[in-house]
Design a protein around this motif. Structure first.
Motif, PDB file in Angstrom:
ATOM      1  N   MET A  42     -12.776  -7.491  24.506  1.00 57.28           N
ATOM      2  CA  MET A  42     -14.011  -6.939  23.960  1.00 57.28           C
ATOM      3  C   MET A  42     -15.067  -8.033  23.827  1.00 57.28           C
ATOM      4  SD  MET A  42     -12.676  -4.341  21.033  1.00 57.28           S
ATOM      5  CE  MET A  42     -14.328  -3.898  20.568  1.00 57.28           C
ATOM      6  N   PRO A  43     -16.247  -7.796  24.403  1.00 52.02           N
ATOM      7  CA  PRO A  43     -17.292  -8.818  24.294  1.00 52.02           C
ATOM      8  C   PRO A  43     -17.999  -8.744  22.943  1.00 52.02           C
ATOM      9  CG  PRO A  43     -18.090  -6.958  25.575  1.00 52.02           C
ATOM     10  CD  PRO A  43     -16.647  -6.674  25.231  1.00 52.02           C
ATOM     11  N   ASN A  44     -18.324  -9.883  22.403  1.00 44.46           N
ATOM     12  CA  ASN A  44     -19.206 -10.008  21.240  1.00 44.46           C
ATOM     13  C   ASN A  44     -18.760  -9.276  19.983  1.00 44.46           C
ATOM     14  OD1 ASN A  44     -20.921 -11.580  22.832  1.00 44.46           O
ATOM     15  ND2 ASN A  44     -21.964  -9.765  23.580  1.00 44.46           N
ATOM     16  N   ILE A  45     -17.472  -9.179  19.716  1.00 43.46           N
ATOM     17  CA  ILE A  45     -17.034  -8.529  18.479  1.00 43.46           C
ATOM     18  C   ILE A  45     -17.518  -9.323  17.262  1.00 43.46           C
ATOM     19  CG2 ILE A  45     -14.771  -9.634  18.303  1.00 43.46           C
ATOM     20  CD1 ILE A  45     -13.733  -6.860  17.351  1.00 43.46           C
ATOM     21  N   SER A  46     -17.671 -10.631  17.432  1.00 44.19           N
ATOM     22  CA  SER A  46     -18.106 -11.437  16.290  1.00 44.19           C
ATOM     23  C   SER A  46     -19.566 -11.171  15.930  1.00 44.19           C
ATOM     24  CB  SER A  46     -17.883 -12.924  16.553  1.00 44.19           C
ATOM     25  OG  SER A  46     -18.652 -13.357  17.644  1.00 44.19           O
ATOM     26  N   SER A  47     -20.339 -10.506  16.814  1.00 48.20           N
ATOM     27  CA  SER A  47     -21.728 -10.172  16.477  1.00 48.20           C
ATOM     28  C   SER A  47     -21.803  -9.124  15.368  1.00 48.20           C
ATOM     29  CB  SER A  47     -22.472  -9.661  17.717  1.00 48.20           C
ATOM     30  OG  SER A  47     -21.942  -8.420  18.146  1.00 48.20           O
ATOM     31  N   LEU A  48     -20.720  -8.395  15.161  1.00 51.74           N
ATOM     32  CA  LEU A  48     -20.691  -7.377  14.109  1.00 51.74           C
ATOM     33  C   LEU A  48     -20.467  -7.967  12.726  1.00 51.74           C
ATOM     34  CD1 LEU A  48     -18.512  -4.648  15.849  1.00 51.74           C
ATOM     35  CD2 LEU A  48     -20.980  -4.588  15.463  1.00 51.74           C
ATOM     36  N   ILE A  49     -20.019  -9.214  12.674  1.00 56.42           N
ATOM     37  CA  ILE A  49     -19.654  -9.807  11.397  1.00 56.42           C
ATOM     38  C   ILE A  49     -20.077 -11.282  11.360  1.00 56.42           C
ATOM     39  CG2 ILE A  49     -17.286 -10.163  12.199  1.00 56.42           C
ATOM     40  CD1 ILE A  49     -16.422  -9.577   9.288  1.00 56.42           C
ATOM     41  N   PRO A  50     -21.331 -11.537  10.998  1.00 58.40           N
ATOM     42  CA  PRO A  50     -21.803 -12.922  10.960  1.00 58.40           C
ATOM     43  C   PRO A  50     -21.124 -13.761   9.878  1.00 58.40           C
ATOM     44  CG  PRO A  50     -23.496 -11.420  10.166  1.00 58.40           C
ATOM     45  CD  PRO A  50     -22.368 -10.578  10.660  1.00 58.40           C
ATOM     46  N   LYS A  51     -20.685 -13.124   8.800  1.00 52.91           N
ATOM     47  CA  LYS A  51     -19.890 -13.802   7.770  1.00 52.91           C
ATOM     48  C   LYS A  51     -19.012 -12.753   7.102  1.00 52.91           C
ATOM     49  CE  LYS A  51     -23.127 -13.341   3.984  1.00 52.91           C
ATOM     50  NZ  LYS A  51     -23.549 -13.913   2.737  1.00 52.91           N
ATOM     51  N   GLY A  52     -17.798 -13.150   6.783  1.00 54.70           N
ATOM     52  CA  GLY A  52     -16.878 -12.226   6.138  1.00 54.70           C
ATOM     53  C   GLY A  52     -15.483 -12.322   6.723  1.00 54.70           C
ATOM     54  N   PHE A  53     -14.769 -11.194   6.730  1.00 56.50           N
ATOM     55  CA  PHE A  53     -13.353 -11.166   7.086  1.00 56.50           C
ATOM     56  C   PHE A  53     -13.082 -10.260   8.271  1.00 56.50           C
ATOM     57  CE2 PHE A  53     -13.569 -12.241   2.641  1.00 56.50           C
ATOM     58  CZ  PHE A  53     -12.645 -13.265   2.521  1.00 56.50           C
ATOM     59  N   ILE A  54     -12.057 -10.631   9.026  1.00 57.13           N
ATOM     60  CA  ILE A  54     -11.562  -9.788  10.101  1.00 57.13           C
ATOM     61  C   ILE A  54     -10.038  -9.741   9.971  1.00 57.13           C
ATOM     62  CG2 ILE A  54     -11.456 -11.690  11.762  1.00 57.13           C
ATOM     63  CD1 ILE A  54     -12.258  -9.615  13.932  1.00 57.13           C
ATOM     64  N   PHE A  55      -9.480  -8.551  10.114  1.00 57.77           N
ATOM     65  CA  PHE A  55      -8.038  -8.345  10.069  1.00 57.77           C
ATOM     66  C   PHE A  55      -7.604  -7.899  11.458  1.00 57.77           C
ATOM     67  CE2 PHE A  55      -9.414  -7.991   5.776  1.00 57.77           C
ATOM     68  CZ  PHE A  55      -8.333  -8.138   4.931  1.00 57.77           C
ATOM     69  N   ILE A  56      -6.711  -8.661  12.099  1.00 55.11           N
ATOM     70  CA  ILE A  56      -6.197  -8.247  13.412  1.00 55.11           C
ATOM     71  C   ILE A  56      -4.671  -8.222  13.366  1.00 55.11           C
ATOM     72  CG2 ILE A  56      -8.197  -9.229  14.615  1.00 55.11           C
ATOM     73  CD1 ILE A  56      -6.189 -11.366  15.733  1.00 55.11           C
ATOM     74  N   TRP A  57      -4.093  -7.304  14.126  1.00 51.55           N
ATOM     75  CA  TRP A  57      -2.644  -7.154  14.164  1.00 51.55           C
ATOM     76  C   TRP A  57      -2.093  -7.792  15.422  1.00 51.55           C
ATOM     77  CZ3 TRP A  57       0.192  -5.418  10.183  1.00 51.55           C
ATOM     78  CH2 TRP A  57      -0.507  -4.796   9.149  1.00 51.55           C
ATOM     79  N   VAL A  58      -1.033  -8.570  15.251  1.00 54.37           N
ATOM     80  CA  VAL A  58      -0.368  -9.206  16.383  1.00 54.37           C
ATOM     81  C   VAL A  58       1.122  -8.897  16.322  1.00 54.37           C
ATOM     82  CG1 VAL A  58      -2.062 -11.051  16.652  1.00 54.37           C
ATOM     83  CG2 VAL A  58      -0.134 -11.400  15.117  1.00 54.37           C
ATOM     84  N   GLU A  59       1.717  -8.831  17.473  1.00 57.05           N
ATOM     85  CA  GLU A  59       3.152  -8.585  17.557  1.00 57.05           C
ATOM     86  C   GLU A  59       3.876  -9.913  17.782  1.00 57.05           C
ATOM     87  OE1 GLU A  59       4.418  -5.676  16.797  1.00 57.05           O
ATOM     88  OE2 GLU A  59       2.406  -4.834  16.629  1.00 57.05           O
ATOM     89  N   LYS A  60       5.172  -9.846  17.811  1.00 57.06           N
ATOM     90  CA  LYS A  60       6.000 -11.032  18.029  1.00 57.06           C
ATOM     91  C   LYS A  60       5.543 -11.733  19.313  1.00 57.06           C
ATOM     92  CE  LYS A  60      10.715 -12.370  18.931  1.00 57.06           C
ATOM     93  NZ  LYS A  60      12.044 -11.896  19.226  1.00 57.06           N
ATOM     94  N   GLY A  61       5.371 -13.015  19.239  1.00 56.12           N
ATOM     95  CA  GLY A  61       4.968 -13.780  20.409  1.00 56.12           C
ATOM     96  C   GLY A  61       3.462 -13.879  20.608  1.00 56.12           C
TER      97      GLY A  61
END
Length: 163
Positions: A42-61
């Protein structure tokens, strides 16, 4: 102040995040339940949040890839929250006897919590509001995450603008 929820029914891979950011301005917190390989594309997801928190889910590995990606888009990983998936019927941890590489191979996911804020800005949030383990039933769709993760976000930043 709790803002009303807005349901988006869009193809996120072909959706213009720039137009979304223009319409809704920016957010204080983003919960991403997409698989990591889709988030990275996804391009430019960080443009939605100039300051604050992001929660992302990752699997094993994928934990190191998640750390690297968050750092690349300007976030420092400040926490990990583990989701232990339980069996809804008997409220016990699911266990795969056919796998011997670890005790709970297919019953956990990890949420990386990223934080971004420049030195000249300040983001107010509550700390130490939860432990780092969620015990909750597995969801039928792999993209659905436990409700507790959203409750943690609400406790961290009450009234914040969340996506």
């Amino acid at each position: 102040m709790n803002l009303p929820s807005i349901k988006l029914d869009v193809d996120i891979m072909n959706f213009s995040l720039e137009q979304f950011a223009e319409k809704f301005n920016s957010f204080d917190m983003i919960h991403c339940s997409l698989p990591l390989d889709m988030l990275i594309k996804m391009p430019n997801i960080s443009s939605l949040i100039p300051k604050g928190f992001i929660f992302i889910w990752v699997e094993k590995g994928e934990i190191q890839i998640g750390y690297h990606w968050l750092n690349r888009i300007g976030f420092d990983v400040i926490d990990q929250i583990m989701w232990i998936k339980t069996n809804e019927m008997v409220n016990e941890v699911k266990y795969d006897e056919n796998t011997d590489d670890e005790i709970f191979p297919n019953c956990r996911s990890t949420c990386l919590v990223g934080y971004k804020c420049s030195a000249s800005q300040r983001t107010e949030y509550c700390t130490k509001i939860s432990n780092n383990i969620i015990f909750s039933p597995d969801r039928p769709a792999s993209i659905e995450k436990p409700d507790e993760i959203y409750e943690i976000g609400d406790l961290m930043m009450p009234g914040a603008k969340k996506l």
